[in-house]
Design a protein around this motif. Structure first.
Motif, short mmCIF file in Angstrom:
data_model
loop_
_atom_site.label_atom_id
_atom_site.label_comp_id
_atom_site.label_asym_id
_atom_site.label_seq_id
_atom_site.Cartn_x
_atom_site.Cartn_y
_atom_site.Cartn_z
N LEU A 1 0.82 -1.21 0.00
CA LEU A 1 0.00 0.00 0.00
C LEU A 1 0.85 1.25 0.00
N SER B 1 2.50 1.85 -3.39
CA SER B 1 1.60 2.41 -4.40
C SER B 1 1.23 3.86 -4.12
N LYS B 2 1.27 4.28 -2.85
CA LYS B 2 0.85 5.64 -2.49
C LYS B 2 2.01 6.63 -2.52
#
Length: 729
Positions: free
Chosen positions: A270, A273-274
């Protein structure tokens, strides 16, 4: 219209077959020099292509790869990113080094082993990123060498330096080719299992007094066996043992395990991806648990039996290594370099630059030698797609060098905390750090469906890592199994019968349905090395095909008629077999070249009569895929040639590589097998066989009219449709 083509010789104006000598003369073949001086032989072995990387005018740039990228380094654009990356890498590498040290029971040496590789690799490493010093599977190998072979770190590093330097100087890189991906995956999974068992007692240990004696159970149950007593004793003492555990430590360890697992499987992806990078969660979790133990349970740190000395190591004398240490170092060096090249090459392909194993060996030898002076670890990289490998590839080697500054500050000011390190939490961190084992396990499962050989090697590698107490010995056993597997593969070369699909295409007879050949012959494709161990298998296969070729029709009939398809060799496959062949026609040649057609079953070959001239049959050996041949195999082929010649079966050799023909010339093979039997390709060999058996050409066309037969000079019945219809005779 049904057409039957009797190809009894070449059509008019057809060129004769081009044998190997004619081919060599036409295209200016460079003949092999029969004799070489001893100096040339030594130079070919010792140098050859071994130093081709360093033979260009700018070879010093290969020895010192930093000169190829430091001039392109943009200080304004990249330095700020590398400074932040240095802090980030130090937060990633320090917990990894601590985990390495916990595995080998020497945290101080593992921590200081971060410094030398980062500096030396920046100058001599051919890759543009580095994860040297991080936790790797070589940790359990070094631990086993220390535990079972009584080795010292300085001796292990020195032996690794010697081995790597020898591999750099001599052409010994072929050793790495025996360690296939399947073998490396299987052995790495086995090492992961060993690491789990290495830390399992840290999670399952009982500290209660009742766990140390079976006296109470023996008094209550005097007739029970010792095994039953131990089981009952542990059952009665379970509650006191659990009460004796440290509640705070258990809670902190469980929370750390949950955080590690969540970050490993969820949050890391996560965050990537951020924000483009993942958090150094291992450092913060270990720091939090260490602070809890340090402030809330200071007696645990005070009762530590082994105090960690983080003073700067000094230069010491080497201890004379034993043979066991040398063999262990060989296994450690080979495995470390193989795993390092695997991950480094994958990242290099993604970043579009090249990594050279020879230069990596030279760099590793320097690092190992300097590490041996201070009693530190030999170099090794993080395994697989670990967080360290992924994040270090985003920065240049400048970031690795700069990361030593915050690492030194943390080691210097955080020295009191190292004696409060939570072994349970570190064990969980180590186990969750090796996330590559799961993908290796999946690849091993896939191998079982694709290659039996690779699956057997993977299972043998995994078993050797688990069964052998010293995993270094297990690695050498795995390497021996790989070499043995290669020798077994050599003993069984591939020998496939080919079918003619078209004038230029030939492929496996058992997979394709080809056209019938117009000459009684079989095409056998040989691939792999032909050595003495293969003589009997090659002899058996050629004699088997000789029996088959004896049953073929003397004059071939190219047709698509169903009644004639069963005599086509390519029909003997998935759809047809000799035992299930349909009724076909066999042609017997008379001296006047008149063909008599009679009904018979091809599975029962009719012997020729005394008045019938002997029909010459052929075995065409396609040898494009032959990678080597020795004297015993040449002798075997000479014997086979003589035996089959007496049966009116000629052997034609097509596509023989030049170096194989050099060996044939040097060993006198042409004295038995004439050069006229060699052809540059299969097509020329087929043309020669056709010209030998069928001296003239005649095509007979049956166009469907009653009692009408037409003669034609077309090369085949297929050409009859492209030409004007022949006039009736």
């Amino acid at each position: 219209m049904d057409s039957i083509s009797l190809l009894v010789g070449p059509p008019p104006n057809a060129s004769r077959a081009l044998n190997q000598d004619d081919f060599d003369t036409r295209y200016n073949f460079a003949k092999y020099r029969k004799k070489k001086t001893n100096t040339e032989l030594i130079k070919q072995f010792a140098i050859g292509d071994n130093w081709i990387l360093y033979q260009n005018p700018n070879s010093w740039t290969q020895i010192l790869p930093i000169t190829t990228w430091i001039n392109k380094y943009h200080v304004k654009d990249t330095l700020g990113k590398d400074i932040l990356g240095a802090l980030y890498l130090s937060l990633l590498l320090l917990p990894q080094a601590i985990g390495f040290g916990v595995v080998i029971n020497d945290v101080s040496s593992a921590v200081y082993s971060l410094f030398i590789p980062q500096i030396i690799y920046a100058f001599f490493g051919s890759a543009q990123h580095s994860s040297l010093g991080a936790l790797s599977f070589t940790s359990i190998m070094i631990y086993c060498s220390i535990e079972y072979s009584k080795s010292q770190l300085s001796s292990i590093s020195l032996c690794c330096a010697i081995i790597q330097l020898i591999q750099f100087l001599l052409p010994l890189e072929f050793i790495f080719s025996y360690i296939s991906t399947s073998a490396l995956s299987g052995f790495s999974v086995g090492l992961f299992i060993r690491i789990v068992f290495r830390f399992l007692p840290q999670f399952l240990v009982f500290r209660g007094h009742d766990c140390k004696s079976t006296t109470a159970v023996g008094i209550l149950l005097p007739n029970t066996t010792n095994d039953v007593k131990r089981v009952l004793q542990c059952f009665y003492a379970a509650v006191p043992c659990l009460r004796s555990a440290d509640t705070i430590l258990i809670i902190a360890t469980v929370v750390a395990a949950i955080v590690f697992i969540i970050f490993k499987w969820r949050l890391s992806r996560l965050l990537m991806s951020k924000i483009g990078f993942s958090a150094p969660h291992e450092f913060f979790v270990l720091l939090a648990v260490t602070l809890i133990i340090f402030f809330f349970q200071p007696d645990v740190a005070a009762q530590s039996t082994s105090r960690i000395d983080l003073s700067i190591p000094k230069i010491g004398l080497w201890a004379l290594p034993s043979w066991a240490t040398f063999f262990d170092s060989f296994a450690i060096s080979i495995y470390a370099m193989t795993s390092h090249m695997q991950i480094t090459k994958s990242i290099a392909e993604e970043k579009m630059y090249k990594v050279h194993r020879k230069q990596e060996l030279f760099c590793f030898s320097i690092i190992s030698f300097l590490s041996s002076l201070f009693g530190l670890l030999p170099p090794s990289s993080s395994y697989g797609s670990s967080q360290v490998n992924i994040e270090s590839s985003k920065f240049s080697l400048v970031a690795n060098v700069l990361s030593l500054i915050p690492t030194m500050l943390m080691v210097h000011f955080g020295a009191p905390l190292f004696n409060s390190l939570p072994i349970c939490a570190i064990g969980i961190m180590i186990i969750t750090s090796f996330n590559g084992w799961f993908s290796d396990l999946k690849s091993i499962r896939e191998i079982f469906y694709s290659s039996t050989w690779d699956a057997a090697i993977a299972v043998a590698a995994l078993t050797s890592a688990v069964v052998f107490p010293n995993v270094c010995t297990g690695f050498i056993f795995m390497l021996f199994c790989s070499v043995f597997a290669v020798s077994l593969k050599v003993q069984f070369p591939r020998m496939e019968v080919l079918a003619k699909l078209s004038d230029t295409h030939f492929s496996e007879e058992n997979r394709y349905e080809g056209d019938c050949l117009d000459t009684p012959l079989r095409i056998i494709r040989l691939s792999g090395p032909l050595l003495s161990v293969n003589c009997e298998s090659v002899r058996a296969e050629l004699f088997k095909q000789a029996v088959v070729v004896k049953g073929l029709i003397g004059i071939g009939i190219g047709t698509r008629t169903a009644s004639l398809r069963s005599q086509c060799p390519s029909a003997v496959g998935p759809k047809f077999s000799i035992q299930e062949s349909v009724t076909a026609r066999e042609s017997v040649n008379l001296s006047a070249n008149i063909t008599i057609i009679q009904e018979c079953d091809v599975s029962v070959a009719l012997p020729p009569s005394e008045d019938t001239p002997a029909i010459v049959r052929f075995l065409v050996l396609s040898m494009n895929g032959v990678t080597g041949i020795d004297k015993d195999m040449l002798t075997c082929l000479s014997q086979i040639y003589g035996d089959l010649s007496s049966e009116n079966i000629k052997i034609l050799m097509a596509g023989v590589p030049a170096f194989i023909r050099d060996s044939m010339e040097l060993l006198g093979f042409y004295n038995t097998v004439p050069r006229t039997q060699f052809f540059p390709n299969v097509q020329e060999a087929l043309l020669s066989a056709r010209n030998t058996v069928l001296p003239f050409h005649m095509s007979v066309s049956m166009n469907g009219y009653r009692d009408v037969i037409a003669l034609s000079c077309a090369a085949s019945n297929a050409d009859l449709h492209r030409q004007p219809s022949p006039e009736a005779v």
